[in-house]
Scaffold this active site. Structure first.
Site, short mmCIF file in Angstrom:
data_model
loop_
_atom_site.label_atom_id
_atom_site.label_comp_id
_atom_site.label_asym_id
_atom_site.label_seq_id
_atom_site.Cartn_x
_atom_site.Cartn_y
_atom_site.Cartn_z
N GLY A 1 -4.88 -9.87 -11.50
CA GLY A 1 -4.41 -8.76 -12.32
C GLY A 1 -4.12 -9.15 -13.75
O GLY A 1 -4.17 -8.31 -14.66
N ASP B 1 3.38 -2.49 -10.31
CA ASP B 1 4.47 -2.77 -9.36
C ASP B 1 4.39 -4.24 -8.99
O ASP B 1 3.73 -4.62 -8.03
CB ASP B 1 4.31 -1.88 -8.12
CG ASP B 1 5.45 -2.03 -7.14
OD1 ASP B 1 6.60 -1.95 -7.56
OD2 ASP B 1 5.17 -2.25 -5.94
N LYS C 1 2.76 2.73 -2.32
CA LYS C 1 2.60 3.47 -3.57
C LYS C 1 1.14 3.88 -3.77
O LYS C 1 0.86 4.95 -4.34
CB LYS C 1 3.10 2.64 -4.74
CG LYS C 1 4.61 2.35 -4.70
CD LYS C 1 5.06 1.58 -5.91
CE LYS C 1 6.54 1.23 -5.84
NZ LYS C 1 6.85 0.26 -4.77
N GLY D 1 0.74 -1.25 0.00
CA GLY D 1 0.00 0.00 0.00
C GLY D 1 0.77 1.30 0.00
O GLY D 1 0.17 2.37 -0.06
N CYS E 1 11.32 -4.20 -7.04
CA CYS E 1 12.39 -3.90 -6.08
C CYS E 1 13.45 -4.99 -6.17
O CYS E 1 13.93 -5.51 -5.16
CB CYS E 1 11.85 -3.73 -4.66
SG CYS E 1 10.71 -5.01 -4.12
#
Length: 383
Positions: free
Chosen positions: A237, A254, A187, A185, A309
């Site tokens: 997604g 992301d 971003k 959460g 990341c």
């Protein structure tokens, strides 16, 4: 009997025939039962040593020691709190708002003709974001955030490099925005701080969605959470292109990745556990599918930012190239990668960027500025 000297003990041990010890008194290691298995953090380090030493060459020892050292954080000011008071309090700690300092510096240079400014569309950063960091080499810590006078938390502690993908989106007032893999959460919260978008926040994992909801509850007023400014869903997604194709002005993708720093420090939920080997190997496939879905969900002319990341080019540049090729072959869709070199120049005083990144930008950990890793790439859907 005189006490044995150390030398005498060594000579005695050399003469002892341990084979004469009765079997019942012998100790034999039972490897499978008694020896601990390699912890996941150790397996992660071994993997990184093999792959990243090749990928980064002489830079790897520096990146390695930085990854194993304490991470540096930024304080994202909560605009739903008394932000001017919060900013003043952070300035008293000798922290600086790296976002607005960089933009002000760039604008002054542009006015003075010292830098070639890119076109406004590509240069624009998402507005209204304030994030404070300590100077390079300063390892001070921010105190834990607390609720302010307006009933929400004053600031959110995050890896400041995690803000770069949100800044790169270049949000405009009225944008319809999708955060495809939103949890936990940070971003998502940053996107809401811009105050200029209607946001759909999605994550497949219900447990991670619970963490996202907790952050929203702590930082965002009830009227915004319950209004039509943010919609939280838990869908796959990869199917977003079918669910809501050609819908969004901006999409943040992301993706789940090897989360390199986490993998070196935490056993819990570590993707380098032996039981998750297949899942780890399939990550690039999942990432391509998610990025392709994000691009399909974008309106023609809209923008997508892909981020991880991880330091791995297999999860970064290769995924971007793979998704673009997939969409070209299966949907005849043209996607253009946006040049972000000005972004690197804009924030080079705060972060350490990898100069040889072929596509997109990569923040690499450095002891003087121990943020990241954070990879981000901006794309524009042309057709």
């Amino acid at each position: 009997m005189a006490a044995l000297t150390l030398r005498g003990v060594r000579e005695l041990l050399k003469r002892v025939d341990f084979a004469t010890v009765p079997r019942r008194h012998r100790y034999k290691k039972k490897w499978a039962a008694t020896e601990p298995k390699f912890p996941a953090v150790r397996l992660a380090l071994q993997n990184f040593d093999m792959t990243y030493s090749v990928q980064f060459g002489d830079l790897w020892p520096s990146i390695r020691v930085s990854l194993l050292s304490e991470q540096k954080y930024g304080a994202l000011v909560n605009n739903f709190a008394a932000w001017d008071h919060v900013s003043a309090k952070l300035e008293q700690l000798s922290a600086k708002d790296f976002v607005n300092e960089a933009i002000s510096h760039w604008e002054l240079q542009s006015e003075g003709g010292q830098s070639a400014a890119p076109s406004p569309a590509s240069w624009a950063c998402s507005p209204n974001l304030r994030c404070f960091t300590f100077d390079r080499g300063d390892i001070s810590r921010f105190p834990p955030a607390r609720p302010g006078s307006l009933g929400v938390m004053d600031y959110y502690l995050m890896d400041a490099a995690s803000l770069l993908p949100v800044l790169a989106l270049g949000l405009q007032p009225g944008d319809i925005v999708l955060d495809l893999c939103a949890a936990p959460g940070g971003k998502t919260l940053a996107l809401l701080q811009t105050g200029c978008c209607n946001l759909a926040a999605n994550d497949l994992s219900t447990s991670r969605i619970a963490r996202l909801q907790k952050i929203l509850h702590s930082y965002v007023p009830e009227e915004i959470r319950d209004g039509n400014q943010v919609r939280v869903t838990s869908w796959d997604g990869r199917k977003w292109g079918e669910l809501e194709g050609d819908t969004y002005d901006r999409v943040l993708v992301d993706v789940p990745c090897t989360t390199d720093r986490h993998s070196l420090h935490e056993e819990e939920n570590n993707i380098f556990k032996r039981s998750r080997k297949k899942e780890r190997q399939m990550l690039p496939v999942l990432q391509v599918q998610l990025l392709a879905a994000g691009l399909l969900a974008t309106k023609p002319g809209g923008h997508v930012v892909y981020s991880t990341c991880s330091l791995s080019h297999l999860q970064n540049e290769y995924v971007v190239q793979g998704a673009i090729e997939l969409l070209a072959n299966q949907y005849s869709m043209q996607v253009q990668v946006e040049d972000l070199t000005h972004f690197r120049r804009l924030f080079m005083d705060t972060f350490c960027f990898f100069s040889s990144c072929q596509v997109g930008e990569l923040v690499i950990p450095n002891l003087m500025a121990n943020f990241g890793p954070m990879y981000f790439c901006k794309m524009r859907r042309l057709t």
